[in-house]
Motif scaffolding. Structure first.
Motif, short mmCIF file in Angstrom:
data_model
loop_
_atom_site.label_atom_id
_atom_site.label_comp_id
_atom_site.label_asym_id
_atom_site.label_seq_id
_atom_site.Cartn_x
_atom_site.Cartn_y
_atom_site.Cartn_z
N THR A 1 48.62 -14.63 40.71
CA THR A 1 49.91 -14.03 40.36
C THR A 1 49.72 -13.14 39.14
O THR A 1 48.64 -13.06 38.56
CB THR A 1 50.95 -15.12 40.05
OG1 THR A 1 50.48 -15.91 38.94
CG2 THR A 1 51.18 -16.03 41.25
N GLY A 2 50.79 -12.49 38.72
CA GLY A 2 50.76 -11.64 37.53
C GLY A 2 51.07 -10.20 37.86
O GLY A 2 51.16 -9.80 39.02
N ASP B 1 56.91 -10.71 35.81
CA ASP B 1 55.71 -11.49 35.51
C ASP B 1 55.19 -11.23 34.10
O ASP B 1 54.24 -11.90 33.67
CB ASP B 1 54.61 -11.17 36.52
CG ASP B 1 54.86 -11.82 37.87
OD1 ASP B 1 55.53 -12.86 37.90
OD2 ASP B 1 54.38 -11.28 38.88
N THR C 1 52.23 -11.98 31.71
CA THR C 1 51.04 -12.40 32.43
C THR C 1 50.50 -11.25 33.27
O THR C 1 51.19 -10.74 34.15
CB THR C 1 51.34 -13.60 33.34
OG1 THR C 1 51.84 -14.67 32.54
CG2 THR C 1 50.09 -14.06 34.07
N SER D 1 51.39 -8.54 41.57
CA SER D 1 52.71 -8.33 42.17
C SER D 1 53.33 -6.99 41.82
O SER D 1 54.17 -6.48 42.56
CB SER D 1 53.65 -9.44 41.72
OG SER D 1 53.90 -9.35 40.31
#
Length: 650
Positions: free
Chosen positions: A207-208, A217, A220, A212
C-alpha cells in the motif's frame, strides 16, 4: 533510537476458536479514560513478563478479577493472590464517558524522548481473563517496543505494521502520551481482535502513495510486510512578544551592538520535508533504516537576538543504521550514525533541544526547529530490562560560537516498566576549544573533561499511587587541570490519578557548583548540552541570562489535564548563585554582589488538535534579583514573554 525493533509476521498458536467470544467495543471516551487511568498508574498492571513464553491458555497466569485486564505492562509480575483492594480499588473508571487522560501528543512531537512505560490494551477483551492475558502477551512480543529506549515514530509505525499482520487482529493503533513524570513518554497499543483465521495470514498487498496514488495514504509512500517508506513533513508557525527583554537592561547585559528595548513582536516559521524508511535484509533478522530531511526557517521582524528578517535552510536529519533483533528474544542490537536526534535520559546533561543551535542567522530562535546533532554514532544493546548505550556526539554549533566539541560516552540503564528506573553514565570530551576561565588567567579548555552521572527514578513511592521521586547527580573532573565540579537535583511529585483533571504538584531542588576563586581547584559545573523549555532551561527568561552553572534553584510545578488533549502547567522558579565569582557566565555578571538571581513564573498550555497538529501557548514573567539589579546599576523592569505556536507533524 528504540533498540528493540524487528519485523515479524506473527502466527496465532494455542488458542481454540471457541475461546474468542468477543465483547462489544467500548466508546472512544472510555478508551481514552482507561488508558490514562491505568497507564499512568504503574502498580495497577499486574501481568507477567512477555519474553519468549508459551502463549497457550494452560500456561498463562490467571487474573482473579477481569476488571483488572485493561492493560498489559511489560515486565509486571503479579502478587500470588492479588485482589481489587490490593491494587487500590476497581480499575474500571467510575465515569467512563468522561475522558480524563494524560496529555496525548503527536508521535513526531515525542521523537527522541525516553520511553517510560509500554502498555497493550484490548478494545474488545474476551470473556476469559486467561485468554486476554495470552492475547496481550503475543501482541506485546510482536509490537516489540520496550521501555528504556528512545521513542522513534519510524520504528513505532513499523511495529504497528507487524501487529496488523497477526491473523487475529482486526484493527490496531498506537498512541503516545506525555508522562506526568518529567521528560518521558508512555506508549499505548490499542488492539481490536477477531476470531483467528486458519493458518498463517497471507502477506498483505503493498500500500501507499506509490502504489495507490491516493493522497489519503499520505505520508506513507510504500508499505509491505518487509518495507516501510514514509514522507517526513514537519513544520510550525508562531507569534512571539517580549517586553523589556534582558529586564530592559540590554545595554548593560549584552555586549554586542544589538541591544533591544521596549516591546518586540515577531513571527517565526519553519518547514522540514524529508524521507524515512526501514526494510528487512533477506531472511535474517537484520534491518536497514535511514532518514533524511531539510529544514527551512525564518523570522519576520526583529527578535531579541538580531534585527531584520531572516531566512535559512540546511540539512536537518541525515542518518542510517542497522538493527539486529530476533522475535521473542530479549536481546537486540542497534547501530546508527549521522545527523540525528539524541537525548540522554531526561536531558540533564544531553538534551535533544541542544543538539543544534537555533539563533542569529538561522532564525526561528524560539521555535527551535533544529535539534539534530551534527554527527552521532549510537550503539544500543537491549538485554531484557537492561540497556547498554555507547555514543559519540558532535553538536551543530553556531559558526560564531564554534568550539569543535566532541563527546564520547557510555551508559548502562535499567527500566522494569513498573516504576523503577536507574542509570549510570560516563562521559569524556576528546576534543574541544571551549575555554574555562579562572580568576588568575590560568585558563584551560573543555578537552579532557570527564563526568560520572548516576540516576534513579522510583514511582509509587512508599506504595502510594501517583507519588514519585527521581534524582540525578554528575561529578566532573579533567585531565588538564585540577577540577572538581558537581551538579544534581532531587525531584518529588504527586499526581492525583483518580481525581478529575488529574492535578499534579512537584518540587525540584537543583544545584550546580560555582568556582571558589580562593582554591587552586576549578569547581564551576559545565552543563554540557542541557536544555528544554520544561526541563533544564530553568526559566524561559532567567535561563537566557544565567545557565546551569554556579546556581541553585527551587522549582514548584502545578499541572492539570482537563482532557487527554489539553495540558495546563504553572511553574515557579527561584534561582540564587553558589559563588559570587561567576567568571565564564555572562560577562556583565562575572562578579556578583549578591546571591539573589531572581524569580520567574511560567504558564504553559498545550492542546493536541489531532494526531498531526499541536497548539502551544506560553506566558512568563521574570523578576530580577538583587544580583542583576546591582550589576546593571539601576532598577530593571520585569521581563515578560508571550508565545503562541502551532506545530505540524507528519
Amino acid at each position: 533510537m528504540v533498540p528493540s525493533f524487528f519485523w515479524y509476521r506473527g502466527i496465532w498458536v494455542g488458542v481454540p476458536l471457541s475461546m474468542l467470544a468477543l465483547t462489544p467495543t467500548p466508546s472512544q471516551a472510555q478508551i481514552d479514560r482507561e488508558i490514562s487511568t491505568t497507564a499512568l498508574n504503574a502498580e495497577k498492571s499486574l501481568l507477567p513478563s512477555t519474553r519468549a513464553i508459551d502463549l497457550s491458555p494452560a500456561t498463562a497466569g490467571a487474573i482473579p478479577d477481569e476488571n483488572l485486564d485493561f492493560f498489559f505492562s511489560l515486565g509486571k509480575q503479579p502478587p500470588a493472590v492479588p485482589t481489587v483492594a490490593e491494587v487500590g480499588g476497581d480499575a474500571v473508571p467510575s465515569d467512563p464517558e468522561d475522558p480524563n487522560a494524560g496529555l496525548r501528543i503527536p508521535p513526531n512531537f515525542g521523537e527522541g524522548f525516553p520511553i517510560e512505560q509500554v502498555f497493550v490494551y484490548l478494545r474488545n477483551p474476551t470473556d476469559d481473563p486467561e485468554q486476554n492475558e495470552a492475547l496481550r502477551r503475543q501482541l506485546a512480543n510482536t509490537f516489540g517496543i520496550r521501555p528504556g529506549g528512545s521513542f522513534s515514530p519510524l520504528f513505532a509505525d513499523g511495529a504497528l505494521n507487524r501487529v496488523l499482520q497477526l491473523p487475529f487482529v482486526e484493527g490496531a493503533e498506537y498512541r503516545l502520551y506525555e508522562s506526568h513524570r518529567p521528560g518521558a513518554v508512555i506508549v499505548a497499543l490499542l488492539v481490536t481482535v477477531q476470531p483467528p483465521e486458519t493458518g498463517e495470514r497471507p502477506a498483505p498487498e503493498p500500500t501507499g502513495l506509490l502504489v495507490s496514488g491516493d493522497v489519503r495514504d499520505f505520508p506513507t509512500l510504500y508499505q509491505s510486510d518487509r518495507t516501510l517508506a514514509k514522507i517526513i513533513f514537519n513544520g510550525g508557525v508562531g507569534g512571539f512578544s517580549d517586553t523589556n527583554p534582558r529586564f530592559g537592561s540590554a545595554r548593560e547585559l549584552v555586549s554586542g551592538p544589538y541591544q533591544p528595548t521596549g516591546t518586540l513582536t515577531w513571527g517565526e516559521y519553519y518547514l522540514e520535508p524529508g524521507l524515512a524508511g526501514i526494510t528487512r535484509l533477506g531472511d535474517a533478522p537484520i534491518y536497514a533504516y535511514a532518514a533524511g530531511s531539510y529544514t527551512i526557517s525564518g523570522t519576520l521582524q526583529p527578535d531579541i537576538f538580531r534585527a531584520g528578517d531572516r531566512f535559512y535552510g540546511d540539512i536537518e536529519q541525515l542518518y542510517g543504521g542497522l538493527l539486529v533483533a530476533e522475535t521473542g528474544s530479549p536481546l537486540s542490537f542497534n547501530l546508527s550514525a549521522g545527523r540525528q536526534i539524541f537525548q540522554l535520559n531526561q536531558g540533564f546533561l544531553f538534551s535533544q533541544f541542544s543538539g543544534s543551535a537555533n539563533a542569529l542567522d538561522r532564525g526561528a530562535s524560539y521555535s527551535s526547529p533544529r535539534t539534530a546533532y551534527d554527527m552521532t554514532v549510537l550503539a544500543n544493546l537491549q538485554m531484557g530490562d537492561f540497556r547498554w548505550l555507547g555514543f559519540f556526539l558532535e553538536p551543530d554549533e553556531l559558526p560564531a560560537a564554534e568550539s569543535h566539541t566532541q563527546y564520547l560516552g557510555t551508559s548502562l540503564s535499567y527500566n522494569n516498566n513498573k516504576g523503577v528506573e536507574a542509570a549510570l553514565t560516563y562521559v569524556t570530551v576528546p576534543r574541544s576549544s571551549r575555554l574555562y576561565v579562572l580568576p588568575d588567567s590560568r585558563n584551560f579548555t573543555r578537552e579532557g573533561l570527564q563526568a560520572i552521572n548516576p540516576r534513579l527514578r522510583l514511582s509509587s513511592l512508599f506504595g502510594v499511587s501517583g507519588l514519585w521521586i527521581e534524582g540525578e547527580y554528575a561529578y566532573q573532573f579533567s585531565t588538564q587541570q585540577s577540577m572538581s565540579a558537581q551538579g544534581g537535583y532531587v525531584w518529588l511529585g504527586y499526581t492525583a490519578e483518580e481525581v478529575s483533571w488529574k492535578p499534579s504538584i512537584s518540587y525540584r531542588f537543583a544545584g550546580f557548583s560555582g568556582d571558589n576563586p580562593h582554591t587552586s581547584t576549578y569547581e564551576r559545573f559545565d552543563p554540557l548540552q542541557a536544555s528544554g523549555l520544561t526541563d533544564w532551561l530553568q526559566g524561559i527568561n532567567l535561563g537566557k541570562v544565567f545557565n546551569n552553572s554556579n546556581t541553585f534553584s527551587h522549582r514548584v510545578t502545578f499541572k492539570v489535564n482537563p482532557s487527554d488533549r489539553l495540558l495546563i502547567s504553572l511553574d515557579y522558579y527561584y534561582r540564587f548563585a553558589d559563588q559570587l565569582n561567576n567568571l565564564g557566565g555572562n560577562p556583565a555578571l562575572s562578579t556578583l554582589d549578591s546571591h539573589d538571581l531572581g524569580h520567574e513564573f511560567l504558564l504553559l498550555t498545550r492542546y493536541t488538535v489531532s494526531e498531526n497538529f499541536l497548539l502551544q501557548g506560553v506566558g512568563a514573567i521574570a523578576f530580577p534579583g538583587s544580583a542583576i539589579r546591582q550589576a546593571v546599576g539601576h532598577t530593571p523592569d520585569p521581563w515578560i514573554t508571550l508565545q503562541l505556536s502551532l506545530f505540524m507533524f507528519f
